[in-house]
Enzyme design. Structure first.
Site, short mmCIF file in Angstrom:
data_model
loop_
_atom_site.label_atom_id
_atom_site.label_comp_id
_atom_site.label_asym_id
_atom_site.label_seq_id
_atom_site.Cartn_x
_atom_site.Cartn_y
_atom_site.Cartn_z
N CYS A 53 0.82 -1.22 0.00
CA CYS A 53 0.00 0.00 0.00
C CYS A 53 0.85 1.27 0.00
CB CYS A 53 -0.91 0.02 1.22
SG CYS A 53 -1.84 -1.49 1.50
N ASP A 85 -3.60 -3.69 7.41
CA ASP A 85 -4.72 -4.52 7.85
C ASP A 85 -4.68 -5.89 7.20
OD1 ASP A 85 -5.47 -2.34 9.26
OD2 ASP A 85 -7.35 -1.97 8.22
N CYS A 126 -2.53 3.36 3.31
CA CYS A 126 -3.27 2.29 4.00
C CYS A 126 -4.53 2.83 4.67
CB CYS A 126 -2.38 1.62 5.05
SG CYS A 126 -1.34 0.31 4.37
N ASP A 127 -5.39 1.88 5.06
CA ASP A 127 -6.73 2.22 5.54
C ASP A 127 -6.76 3.28 6.63
OD1 ASP A 127 -7.40 0.23 3.82
OD2 ASP A 127 -8.34 -1.07 5.29
N LYS A 128 -5.94 3.12 7.67
CA LYS A 128 -6.02 4.03 8.82
C LYS A 128 -5.11 5.24 8.65
CE LYS A 128 -8.71 0.91 10.27
NZ LYS A 128 -8.42 -0.02 9.18
N CYS A 203 -5.37 -1.95 -1.59
CA CYS A 203 -6.34 -2.94 -2.06
C CYS A 203 -7.32 -2.29 -3.04
CB CYS A 203 -7.08 -3.54 -0.88
SG CYS A 203 -5.98 -4.32 0.33
N GLU A 454 -11.35 -5.43 13.05
CA GLU A 454 -12.12 -5.79 11.86
C GLU A 454 -12.34 -7.30 11.84
OE1 GLU A 454 -10.13 -4.30 8.42
OE2 GLU A 454 -10.67 -2.21 8.85
N SER A 480 -13.98 -5.03 7.83
CA SER A 480 -13.10 -4.54 6.78
C SER A 480 -13.92 -3.86 5.70
CB SER A 480 -12.31 -5.70 6.19
OG SER A 480 -11.74 -5.36 4.95
#
Length: 564
Positions: A53, A85, A126-128, A203, A454, A480
């Site tokens: 990522c 994640d 990334c997600d966070k 992702c 998640e 997620s």
């Protein structure tokens, strides 16, 4: 009109004899006499080598630095953490994922405040790390711009039966469930493992990272059109350079993050997330960013906006396509222009270009939705938004469901109650979960988990076992961005705070009604009162370290799971 100082903070480290020592330190990193009048721009990056990522961020940071120089500023790069994640899913590591959002925001604030930097370019993949960076921008209220790393290309796999298909990381989680259920060979599982991540980038579906990148663009905190291009696409280098130039321009104009992050901007962000059918995590993150910006956004705003915004993105995890397909058809501006033309977007919101949303879209002149990847508003996938807030006797403060991928309007069944995810996973793999069951996983909330893990591993296993349309999963944890199906999370109050979820027992009937936006525990109040007598929560899982601190500070999921 008062003159704008484009060095609103860094003069304390560059001007006068009192700054002799700080100037000496800055000379050691490359600055000189010609640079003291330039604004100092922090280039904050979550680059690391742990996950694909973030791999492009080092390159993009260099482009942003060149842009800052070109604009007349001086860039100073620093790093922050990022948690993958995909790697931390399904084990103890996931406790640390949501916590990293706060660590990122705090660390960026710390450097920016300590070094008296004037503005910032924020880079994340990334997600966070995306919401963490945006929270920092809102908290600091300096000139700031966000740049996303971009998403990964889909992988390609040929299975032993001759099937050929594109795959993303979510396919691997579901394949594990299928393999455990005897529906896939380990040979095919290995083929999928080797195909899911063919290079750099986040992702690829409309999971959390791409949802938040789209949201950042809708908020006005990213350059128009910058969310959708893939990570490896060289347009990203141009966006990096332009982002560096743009932050200096914002300083010259005196525009700061909170000038952009208004209530209307957050309403635009929610509308875009609803249209795409984005990740449930966007609810947590927008609430948290709004709190940092001192904007009065509540969980009820999501239903209010979702009632009027159709879901038009046929995107994974519930649909067919990925972010690269969105890019091929014009990117996020296509959706924003469609919403603007329908009166569903505020066109007068200021953005990092110094222009309004409407002005930006007029310049880009994006095409109409293609009708396949992005449907037209008059031919939507669903007539209302892809996310819904539920309330009821099981969730008085609220719960979140991705209605874009929910396979039933009404579901009623007996509860199977588990304290924490591992116990539920063990029961599932042992074949003790049956069609019609309502799996309730408690003590996974922000405080009780801690960290609000998640549940992708168990949801993917349920789907892989062929129970995805027959088993309802409820939790005070979260899911997620890759989760789809009969899953409801963010149940608040959480178990550790004596929320109703703490008092559910095996066999209790639970009913969810999507149209009524209700989630109810069908147990008499007198019985629940008796169950509360003498109740005590589970003891803290962590008594030292960051999670112990976090569990003492974190608030309800209904408030964004913020710590401040």
């Amino acid at each position: 009109m008062p003159q704008i100082d484009w060095k609103p903070r860094s003069r304390v480290v560059t001007d006068g004899i009192e700054a002799t020592t700080s100037r000496g330190m800055l000379r050691a990193v490359g600055m000189g006499d010609a640079d003291w009048e330039k604004p100092q721009i922090g280039i904050a990056s979550s680059w690391n080598e742990i996950t694909p990522c973030n791999l492009s961020l080092d390159r993009l940071a260099q482009g942003a630095k060149e842009g800052v120089h070109s604009g007349g500023g001086y860039p100073l790069q620093f790093g922050t953490v990022s948690v993958s994640d995909g790697i931390s899913m399904g084990h103890e590591g996931m406790h640390f994922s949501l916590v990293s959002r706060e660590v990122i925001a705090d660390s960026v604030e710390t450097v920016m405040m300590a070094e008296r930097l004037d503005g910032t370019v924020l880079l994340a993949g990334c997600d966070k790390s995306l919401p963490g960076m945006l929270m920092a921008a809102a908290r600091l209220d300096l000139s700031a711009i966000f740049l996303y790393a971009g998403s990964i290309a889909p992988g390609w796999v040929k299975l032993s039966d001759g099937t050929e298909k594109d795959v993303t990381i979510i396919d691997s989680f579901e394949a594990v469930g299928a393999c455990k259920a005897g529906k896939m060979s380990e040979e095919d599982l290995k083929r999928i493992e080797c195909a899911i991540a063919p290079g750099e980038g986040a992702c690829g579906g409309m999971y959390t990272a791409n949802t938040m990148a789209s949201v950042a663009e809708a908020l006005g905190m990213s350059l128009p059109g910058s969310a959708a291009p893939p990570s490896a696409d060289r347009r990203r280098d141009s966006f990096a350079h332009r982002s560096g130039e743009a932050v200096v321009s914002l300083l010259k104009q005196g525009i700061t993050a909170r000038d952009i992050l208004t209530k209307k901007a957050f309403e635009n962000a929610i509308a875009v997330a609803m249209a795409f059918g984005g990740s449930t995590n966007v609810v947590l993150h927008l609430l948290a960013i709004a709190r940092e910006a001192e904007v009065d956004l509540t969980i009820d705003d999501f239903n209010r906006i979702g009632e009027t915004v159709p879901h038009i993105g046929d995107l994974k995890p519930f649909g067919t396509y990925v972010m690269n397909d969105v890019d091929r058809h014009g990117g996020v501006p296509v959706v924003m222009k469609a919403l603007l033309d329908a009166g569903l977007l505020h066109g007068d919101c200021l953005t990092v270009t110094g222009k309004t949303v409407a002005e930006n879209l007029a310049e880009i002149d994006p095409p109409a939705p293609d009708g396949t990847v992005l449907r037209s508003l008059d031919n939507p996938i669903h007539p209302t938004g892809g996310l819904t807030i539920l309330k009821g006797t099981l969730a008085p403060e609220g719960a979140v469901v991705k209605t874009a991928g929910f396979d039933a309007e009404v579901f009623e069944g007996p509860a199977r109650v588990f304290e924490r995810e591992r116990a539920a996973m063990d029961a599932l793999t042992a074949g003790r979960i049956n069609a019609g069951d309502v799996v309730v996983i408690c003590y996974e909330g922000p405080k009780g988990g801690p960290g609000m893990r998640e549940m992708l591993a168990i949801t993917a296993t349920i789907k892989g076992a062929g129970l995805g349309k027959d088993v309802l999963l409820l939790t005070d944890g979260r899911f997620s961005g890759g989760t789809t199906g009969l899953c409801i999370g963010h149940i608040a109050p959480e178990a550790v705070d004596a929320g109703p979820i703490a008092f559910v027992r095996d066999g209790d009937l639970i009913r969810v009604d999507i149209a009524a936006r209700s989630l109810d525990l069908l147990v008499d109040e007198s019985e629940l009162t008796a169950r509360r007598d003498g109740w005590a929560p589970l003891p803290p899982r962590y008594t030292r370290g960051v999670l112990a601190k976090y569990s003492k500070l974190v608030r309800s999921a209904a408030e964004g799971a913020v710590t401040g």
